[in-house]
Design an enzyme around this catalytic site. Structure first.
Site, PDB file in Angstrom:
ATOM      1  N   SER A   1       0.690  -1.178  -0.216  1.00 36.69           N
ATOM      2  CA  SER A   1       0.012   0.181   0.010  1.00 36.69           C
ATOM      3  C   SER A   1       1.063   1.561  -0.060  1.00 36.69           C
ATOM      4  O   SER A   1       1.446   1.551  -1.059  1.00 36.69           O
ATOM      5  CB  SER A   1      -0.960   0.154   0.878  1.00 36.69           C
ATOM      6  OG  SER A   1      -2.339   0.499   1.380  1.00 36.69           O
TER       7      SER A   1
ATOM      8  N   GLU B   1      -8.972  -5.548  -3.867  1.00 34.41           N
ATOM      9  CA  GLU B   1      -8.445  -4.501  -2.984  1.00 34.41           C
ATOM     10  C   GLU B   1     -10.329  -3.705  -2.217  1.00 34.41           C
ATOM     11  O   GLU B   1      -9.269  -3.969  -0.505  1.00 34.41           O
ATOM     12  CB  GLU B   1      -7.573  -4.186  -3.759  1.00 34.41           C
ATOM     13  CG  GLU B   1      -6.238  -4.241  -4.595  1.00 34.41           C
ATOM     14  CD  GLU B   1      -5.909  -4.505  -3.775  1.00 34.41           C
ATOM     15  OE1 GLU B   1      -5.828  -4.206  -2.455  1.00 34.41           O
ATOM     16  OE2 GLU B   1      -4.270  -5.202  -3.676  1.00 34.41           O
TER      17      GLU B   1
ATOM     18  N   HIS C   1      -7.440  -5.862   0.413  1.00 38.68           N
ATOM     19  CA  HIS C   1      -6.472  -5.218   0.173  1.00 38.68           C
ATOM     20  C   HIS C   1      -5.952  -5.680   1.908  1.00 38.68           C
ATOM     21  O   HIS C   1      -6.090  -5.492   2.776  1.00 38.68           O
ATOM     22  CB  HIS C   1      -6.800  -3.438   0.355  1.00 38.68           C
ATOM     23  CG  HIS C   1      -5.568  -2.793   0.290  1.00 38.68           C
ATOM     24  ND1 HIS C   1      -5.090  -2.533  -0.775  1.00 38.68           N
ATOM     25  CD2 HIS C   1      -5.264  -2.074   1.442  1.00 38.68           C
ATOM     26  CE1 HIS C   1      -3.872  -1.888  -0.609  1.00 38.68           C
ATOM     27  NE2 HIS C   1      -3.211  -1.374   1.213  1.00 38.68           N
TER      28      HIS C   1
END
Length: 477
Positions: free
Chosen positions: A186, A306, A398
């Site tokens: 990320s 995600e 995610h």
């Protein structure tokens, strides 16, 4: 080996299973007082042996929103000396090395996270013959505000200082300073993409892994608006001089108020690297497309879903209507055909699921495909994490892959996202690929070429797919 001499003094670690661990080892001076909003400076040398058994302080930050806080543990440890690293080195000791080095840059939207998160324990890497280093850096306003009287991208400058510390000190811990792989997820991956484009970071690492964070940055005007909004909340000018007169706690609270309600997929004010003409001369995607860091092998990829980390916990999935989907597509200039194709590939999907799939591809999967295409013929490897978590219906969301990469499925942090019965063979495969890449530059499957090979981890096994969901990717040109 429990005592190691660094360039600034000796540190005493602690022997744990498969590793000797050194926590909270300073790589820069505390960025407080007059050092706030200044480039990182070397730490003051110390006399005697510094204890490095416990995690050090975490950077100032505000907590995740409640729905995410239950899924993403984010410990807070008070203290000013938060520019430090943790080091896990194989129990065999430095004489058995030199070992490959992996440097972890944590995520958290550049305003959350730390190297004290339990999921980032590097024991499994040390067990498998890798020195694992995890990095803290300045977050939020302190690390990424755009101010006329301070350097931009201070958080990135911290990361570079940490990598310079690794270059100069990791050999004492048994690591090979000539074989360093940076990896992050990320915001950590976004940071690494920026470092790949930053001339000042050249030569500090040999390989890079980008997990669910694309090459991106914003122009100064964008970050200036966010900075000014925070300054307005505080009632001070948007300058470093003025911010230094305000307590860090007040700055963090104003930051929380300004950023409330946004997320990486739906937008809103946020912190991003800035194309400042200095540390970042140009947008990272443009720099990498024209060949910057072309000699650095890359491993890049996403999770399949995600978006579910942001859409499911807060109920956004249910709130998106067909009209909301159409309006969102108009705002993002998404071709009308895209909704039909994505919908046909997901029979029975709700509008929120279609919007999430579009957002996942637009913001993450497509940039990685373009990056790989620009480097065709080089050493670029692409993966996708597809195992669906049963927790809250999060699916392959995610951050879910981190517990597999670190081989930490037995940890409470991993249970929060993946549950208690996540498949260990998948962690064996994923962790093994990451360590192989750090050791040799080859994670175990074919490098990117015209056949578009993607190693898909799960849902049942790990196997290569060629050009997966090509009909969807082709919609975007």
């Amino acid at each position: 080996m429990t005592v190691v001499a660094t360039a600034y003094g000796e540190v005493r670690g602690v022997r744990e299973e498969h590793a000797t661990v050194f926590r909270g080892v300073p790589y820069a001076a505390p960025p407080v007082g007059a050092r706030r909003f200044r480039a990182p400076e070397p730490p003051e040398p110390w006399e005697g042996v510094r204890d490095a058994a416990a995690y050090g302080p975490t950077a100032p930050k505000h907590p995740y929103a409640p729905a995410l806080a239950e899924l993403l543990p984010d410990p807070v440890i008070p203290g000013d000396d938060f520019l430090h690293v943790n080091v896990w080195t194989p129990a065999a000791g430095p004489d058995a090395g030199p070992f490959p080095v992996m440097v972890w840059v944590h995520g958290g939207s550049l305003c959350h996270g730390s190297n004290a998160v339990g999921l980032y324990d590097g024991t499994s890497f040390a067990r498998d013959g890798v020195v694992l280093v995890s990095v803290n850096y300045r977050l939020g306003t302190e690390g990424f505000a755009f101010l006329p009287d301070a350097p931009a991208n201070l958080g990135l400058r911290d990361q570079i200082a940490a990598l310079e510390w690794v270059r100069d000190n990791v050999a004492a811990f048994g690591g090979d300073p000539g074989n360093v792989t940076v990896f992050g997820e990320s915001a950590g991956a976004i940071s690494i993409a920026a470092l790949l484009a930053a001339p000042r970071a050249a030569g500090l690492f040999r390989r890079a892994v980008l997990q669910s964070g694309p090459p991106t940055a914003v122009p100064p005007a964008t970050m200036r608006r966010t900075t000014r909004a925070i300054a307005k909340r505080l009632g001070v000018p948007a300058t470093a001089e003025a911010f230094r007169t305000v307590s860090t706690a007040r700055v963090v609270e104003a930051q929380r108020e300004v950023l409330a309600g946004g997320n990486p997929l739906t937008g809103g004010p946020s912190f991003q690297p800035v194309v400042d003409g200095d540390l970042l001369p140009e947008h990272p995607a443009a720099a990498l497309a024209r060949g910057a860091s072309g000699d650095v092998p890359l491993l890049v990829g996403t999770t399949t879903e995600e978006y579910r980390l942001w859409f499911v916990p807060g109920g956004l999935m249910e709130r998106v209507s067909p009209l909301g989907l159409r309006l969102a597509m108009l705002r993002k200039r998404v071709p009308r055909a895209a909704a039909r194709v994505y919908g046909a590939n997901r029979p029975g999907a709700r509008p929120g699921e279609i919007l999430g799939a579009l957002a996942t591809d637009l913001l993450l999967r497509l940039p990685y495909n373009r990056l790989a295409d620009a480097r065709t013929g080089g050493s670029t490897y692409v993966y996708e994490f597809a195992w669906p978590s049963p927790v809250l219906g999060l699916g392959a969301c995610h951050a879910l892959e981190i517990g597999f990469v670190f081989d930490r499925l037995d940890s409470p942090d991993a249970h929060a996202l993946a549950g208690a019965d996540a498949p260990q063979p998948l962690a064996d495969a994923m962790h093994g690929a990451w360590t192989a890449f750090a050791r040799t530059g080859d994670p175990g499957w074919r490098a990117w070429d015209e056949t578009r090979p993607v190693m898909v981890f799960g849902p049942d096994t790990a196997e290569v797919a060629h050009a997966p969901r090509e009909d969807e990717r082709a919609l975007w040109g």
